[in-house]
Enzyme design. Structure first.
Site, PDB file in Angstrom:
ATOM      1  N   HIS A  27       3.685 -10.577 -23.136  1.00 11.26           N
ATOM      2  CA  HIS A  27       3.301  -9.322 -23.800  1.00 11.26           C
ATOM      3  C   HIS A  27       4.368  -8.911 -24.824  1.00 11.26           C
ATOM      4  O   HIS A  27       4.042  -8.578 -25.973  1.00 11.26           O
ATOM      5  CB  HIS A  27       3.127  -8.254 -22.720  1.00 11.26           C
ATOM      6  CG  HIS A  27       2.780  -6.892 -23.229  1.00 11.26           C
ATOM      7  ND1 HIS A  27       1.591  -6.261 -22.913  1.00 11.26           N
ATOM      8  CD2 HIS A  27       3.453  -6.007 -24.001  1.00 11.26           C
ATOM      9  CE1 HIS A  27       1.561  -5.067 -23.481  1.00 11.26           C
ATOM     10  NE2 HIS A  27       2.693  -4.895 -24.145  1.00 11.26           N
ATOM     11  N   GLU A  28       5.644  -8.945 -24.417  1.00  7.04           N
ATOM     12  CA  GLU A  28       6.709  -8.528 -25.329  1.00  7.04           C
ATOM     13  C   GLU A  28       6.878  -9.508 -26.486  1.00  7.04           C
ATOM     14  O   GLU A  28       7.119  -9.105 -27.628  1.00  7.04           O
ATOM     15  CB  GLU A  28       8.028  -8.363 -24.570  1.00  7.04           C
ATOM     16  CG  GLU A  28       8.006  -7.330 -23.451  1.00  7.04           C
ATOM     17  CD  GLU A  28       7.457  -5.979 -23.876  1.00  7.04           C
ATOM     18  OE1 GLU A  28       7.565  -5.621 -25.067  1.00  7.04           O
ATOM     19  OE2 GLU A  28       6.921  -5.281 -23.008  1.00  7.04           O
ATOM     20  N   HIS A  32       4.459  -8.712 -29.177  1.00  9.96           N
ATOM     21  CA  HIS A  32       4.948  -7.663 -30.075  1.00  9.96           C
ATOM     22  C   HIS A  32       5.931  -8.241 -31.088  1.00  9.96           C
ATOM     23  O   HIS A  32       5.849  -7.976 -32.289  1.00  9.96           O
ATOM     24  CB  HIS A  32       5.638  -6.556 -29.283  1.00  9.96           C
ATOM     25  CG  HIS A  32       4.706  -5.714 -28.469  1.00  9.96           C
ATOM     26  ND1 HIS A  32       3.465  -5.323 -28.918  1.00  9.96           N
ATOM     27  CD2 HIS A  32       4.840  -5.169 -27.224  1.00  9.96           C
ATOM     28  CE1 HIS A  32       2.876  -4.583 -27.997  1.00  9.96           C
ATOM     29  NE2 HIS A  32       3.688  -4.475 -26.965  1.00  9.96           N
ATOM     30  N   HIS A  84      -0.131  -2.851 -29.747  1.00 10.72           N
ATOM     31  CA  HIS A  84      -1.023  -2.656 -28.606  1.00 10.72           C
ATOM     32  C   HIS A  84      -2.473  -2.550 -29.080  1.00 10.72           C
ATOM     33  O   HIS A  84      -2.761  -1.842 -30.054  1.00 10.72           O
ATOM     34  CB  HIS A  84      -0.665  -1.368 -27.849  1.00 10.72           C
ATOM     35  CG  HIS A  84       0.566  -1.492 -27.011  1.00 10.72           C
ATOM     36  ND1 HIS A  84       1.555  -0.546 -27.010  1.00 10.72           N
ATOM     37  CD2 HIS A  84       0.970  -2.451 -26.135  1.00 10.72           C
ATOM     38  CE1 HIS A  84       2.519  -0.903 -26.166  1.00 10.72           C
ATOM     39  NE2 HIS A  84       2.184  -2.059 -25.629  1.00 10.72           N
TER      40      HIS A  84
END
Length: 377
Positions: free
Chosen positions: A136-137, A140, A146
């Site tokens: 997830h990170e 980014h 998101h």
């Protein structure tokens, strides 16, 4: 009407560890994403893309074995399905990679990452992260926002503000940022919060309008994979950008197949260049892709723009253009960086690959676009 919206860019995204339910794969969502060609919510400015599809990283401290394994597992997963590669930065290669992710794995550091390549050292905190949270990170850091912060999210989900912890409500705001919605909403995205994220009770903070499941995944969704490869196309068929010392594509010649952090003596002589069809470049006055910059595509009058840049270019970022697929008749919003206007265009044709080309920069029409009007100055 479908469109692409551009905003101003926030620099930091905070997220949370995924719960046990998050480790499950929602097969129906994945198959639906493939049918719809679902993409996601990304940073639109080329400056925030990593150079040559390569993401350098290092550890801020000596990580526990389980944290290092989580990072390496996340990297292996991303590399296996995208055109990206990760390079661990060390004392030998550090000068080659001045822009890098510094991974902080200390307990209590939380989970957070900056959006895209920010220049120099940028931290990614994984102290409270599972393997999926690390993916997830990294999403980014690659350049993805998101999914639930998209400008069109209210057509797909409901945010229950009264159930969200007050100190976390900013994480649910629609982005007022430089971002781009690509195609449909991706419920299965690794960047989408789960139903009970930051809830003050047993009640959900996010529900979907159509009953679609969210927050159940085992890695990047098909939409995430499409999105990353949209942002970072393959370099296997990369053509050369050719720089010339004189106008009119004459004089000394310098060929670039990939980005160059330092042009050396040629930087004072650049007067014209040839950019292959489907490519763009960003010219920087400073080395290592920093300082004042100007952007050029294969459709621009490069000699005129280089003249205005005072013939002083120290580094060049070569970009293979993103796949541009659309539907004829759709209306798009274009942020014109050359005049700082927000302009409205109608898509009127596609090429043989069913893709569209660059927007005109002077409020005119071209083979792909019909200029409609300016929204604001």
């Amino acid at each position: 009407m479908k469109n692409i919206i551009i905003y101003l860019l926030p620099t930091y995204i905070f997220s949370v560890s995924l719960n046990a339910n998050d480790d499950m794969c929602d097969t129906d969502s994945y198959e639906e994403n493939m049918r719809m060609q679902v993409y996601s919510h990304i940073v639109s400015d080329f400056r925030y893309k990593w150079i040559n599809n390569t993401i350098p990283y290092q550890f801020d401290n000596t990580p526990p074995v389980r944290k290092r394994e989580a990072v390496l597992s996340a990297i292996q997963h991303i590399e296996s399905v995208t055109n990206l590669k990760f390079i661990e930065r060390n004392n030998i290669n550090k000068d080659k990679y001045p822009d890098f992710i510094n991974i902080n794995s200390e307990d209590g550091s939380g989970c957070s990452a900056k959006i895209g390549r920010r220049g120099g050292e940028q931290f990614m905190k994984i102290g409270g992260c599972t393997r999926l949270s690390v993916v997830h990170e990294f999403a980014h850091a690659i350049g993805m926002f998101h999914e639930h912060n998209r400008s069109d999210r209210d057509s797909y989900i409901t945010i229950h503000w009264d159930r969200i912890r007050k100190d976390k409500r900013q994480n649910f705001q629609i982005n007022g940022s430089e971002s781009e919605n690509i195609r449909g909403y991706d419920y299965a995205s690794i960047t989408h919060y789960s139903t009970h994220t930051f809830s003050t009770s047993a009640w959900p903070t996010i529900t979907t309008l159509n009953g679609e499941k969210i927050g159940r995944r085992d890695g990047l969704s098909m939409g995430d994979i499409y999105t990353i490869n949209y942002m970072y196309p393959s370099y296997t068929d990369h053509k050369e950008v050719v720089l010339y010392s004189d106008k009119g594509h004459k004089g000394k010649k310098y060929k670039l197949k990939n980005s160059s952090p330092l042009l050396g003596d040629f930087s004072k002589e650049l007067s014209s260049l040839i950019i292959p069809d489907g490519f763009s470049v960003i010219l920087y006055k400073s080395a290592n892709y920093t300082g004042e910059y100007t952007s050029l595509s294969y459709m621009d009058d490069n000699a005129q723009i280089i003249d205005s840049f005072n013939n002083n270019v120290s580094s060049v970022h070569v970009i293979k253009s993103q796949t541009q697929r659309g539907v004829i008749g759709d209306v798009y919003i274009y942020e014109n960086q050359y005049n700082n206007d927000t302009e409205l265009f109608k898509l009127i044709s596609l090429d043989q690959k069913n893709e569209y080309g660059h927007f005109p920069i002077n409020k005119s029409n071209n083979q792909y676009w019909k200029y409609l009007r300016t929204l604001k100055n």
